[in-house]
Design an enzyme around this catalytic site. Sequence first.
Site, PDB file in Angstrom:
ATOM      1  N   HIS A 297       0.839  -1.203   0.000  1.00 19.51           N
ATOM      2  CA  HIS A 297       0.000   0.000   0.000  1.00 19.51           C
ATOM      3  C   HIS A 297       0.874   1.253   0.000  1.00 19.51           C
ATOM      4  O   HIS A 297       0.636   2.195  -0.757  1.00 19.51           O
ATOM      5  CB  HIS A 297      -0.904  -0.020   1.238  1.00 19.51           C
ATOM      6  CG  HIS A 297      -1.655   1.248   1.489  1.00 19.51           C
ATOM      7  ND1 HIS A 297      -2.974   1.421   1.138  1.00 19.51           N
ATOM      8  CD2 HIS A 297      -1.265   2.423   2.073  1.00 19.51           C
ATOM      9  CE1 HIS A 297      -3.367   2.639   1.475  1.00 19.51           C
ATOM     10  NE2 HIS A 297      -2.346   3.271   2.046  1.00 19.51           N
ATOM     11  N   GLU A 298       1.911   1.246   0.838  1.00 17.80           N
ATOM     12  CA  GLU A 298       2.792   2.420   0.913  1.00 17.80           C
ATOM     13  C   GLU A 298       3.609   2.583  -0.368  1.00 17.80           C
ATOM     14  O   GLU A 298       3.844   3.714  -0.822  1.00 17.80           O
ATOM     15  CB  GLU A 298       3.717   2.307   2.134  1.00 17.80           C
ATOM     16  CG  GLU A 298       2.998   2.267   3.473  1.00 17.80           C
ATOM     17  CD  GLU A 298       2.043   3.435   3.680  1.00 17.80           C
ATOM     18  OE1 GLU A 298       2.286   4.515   3.117  1.00 17.80           O
ATOM     19  OE2 GLU A 298       1.037   3.261   4.378  1.00 17.80           O
TER      20      GLU A 298
ATOM     21  N   HIS B 104       1.579   4.334  -2.847  1.00 17.35           N
ATOM     22  CA  HIS B 104       1.623   5.779  -2.624  1.00 17.35           C
ATOM     23  C   HIS B 104       2.875   6.387  -3.255  1.00 17.35           C
ATOM     24  O   HIS B 104       2.823   7.466  -3.843  1.00 17.35           O
ATOM     25  CB  HIS B 104       1.612   6.088  -1.126  1.00 17.35           C
ATOM     26  CG  HIS B 104       0.254   6.095  -0.507  1.00 17.35           C
ATOM     27  ND1 HIS B 104      -0.816   6.773  -1.047  1.00 17.35           N
ATOM     28  CD2 HIS B 104      -0.207   5.514   0.638  1.00 17.35           C
ATOM     29  CE1 HIS B 104      -1.878   6.614  -0.265  1.00 17.35           C
ATOM     30  NE2 HIS B 104      -1.537   5.853   0.756  1.00 17.35           N
TER      31      HIS B 104
ATOM     32  N   GLU C  58      -6.311   7.135  -1.003  1.00 14.58           N
ATOM     33  CA  GLU C  58      -6.257   5.952  -0.141  1.00 14.58           C
ATOM     34  C   GLU C  58      -6.920   4.754  -0.813  1.00 14.58           C
ATOM     35  O   GLU C  58      -6.390   3.638  -0.789  1.00 14.58           O
ATOM     36  CB  GLU C  58      -6.936   6.237   1.205  1.00 14.58           C
ATOM     37  CG  GLU C  58      -6.106   7.065   2.153  1.00 14.58           C
ATOM     38  CD  GLU C  58      -4.769   6.422   2.483  1.00 14.58           C
ATOM     39  OE1 GLU C  58      -4.729   5.220   2.812  1.00 14.58           O
ATOM     40  OE2 GLU C  58      -3.747   7.128   2.401  1.00 14.58           O
TER      41      GLU C  58
END
Length: 282
Positions: A132-133, A136, A206
């Site tokens: 997930h990071e 980003h 997100e």
Amino acid sequence: MNLNSMKTVFFMILLMVLFIGLGGILAGRTGMIIAFVIAMGINFFTYWFSDKMVLKMYKAKPVTENEAPELYSIVQRLATKGQLPMPKVYIIQNPSPNAFATGRNPKHAAVAVTTGLKELLTADELEGVLAHEMAHVHGRDILIGTFAATVAGAIMMLADWAQWALIFGGGDDENNPLGIAGIIIAMIVAPLAAMMVQMAISRSREYLADQKGANLCGNPHALANALRKISAGVQKAPMKANAATTHMLIMNPLKGKNLANLFSTHPPVEERIKRLENMAYA
């Protein structure tokens, strides 16, 4: 460009228009020019220095492969799979489970996790969070989110100036096109609008990072389970965090479901989990 990306572009433009428009309400064309110059300065500062400030704020310590082999190995594997440069890896000594990525672009990125997160999650779940990071990082979401938070903060600052201008008779200034009524409207509407736009930008990013992260690690269930555990963990051990940086973390670190959380920069965790589980069954 997908729907969430288009929403981000739209809301970022809207945020800038709101900022410059507020300057115009306060002081006409002169105010608009001043607001535009300030916005450019904010962008420059955000681009070069926001990552260092956030890492220092959370007392994040860089670690090597020898110091954190499992964590380093997961990040390295995801970077290779996602065709991204290897980011710097940081650990935060904090029992509250959370993580964030920072950096102005993929070549200058860093990922940080708390000790609480490492202790709480399985290896697969940790990989889901790190994916997930990394999503980003790939989407340059940290720069976008920091920009949004900074401009929103500047709008609130201008609203404070508007209050003082009203107190000292600024509403009678001929450069102010709407007079006292304009200042009152700006004081009330601008901060709320800025908060809502910032929230919309962050929530869109997100959802997109959840989707891309699940695809990168290849295990939507793992990320869904991680979010479920992190949510419960944050409730038990909330993290002391600067409100201006909560948008960067994978989970809102503040405890409770009060009125303030209606304006959270994070989507409801239940909806995030639902979308991830739908991906797994698709």
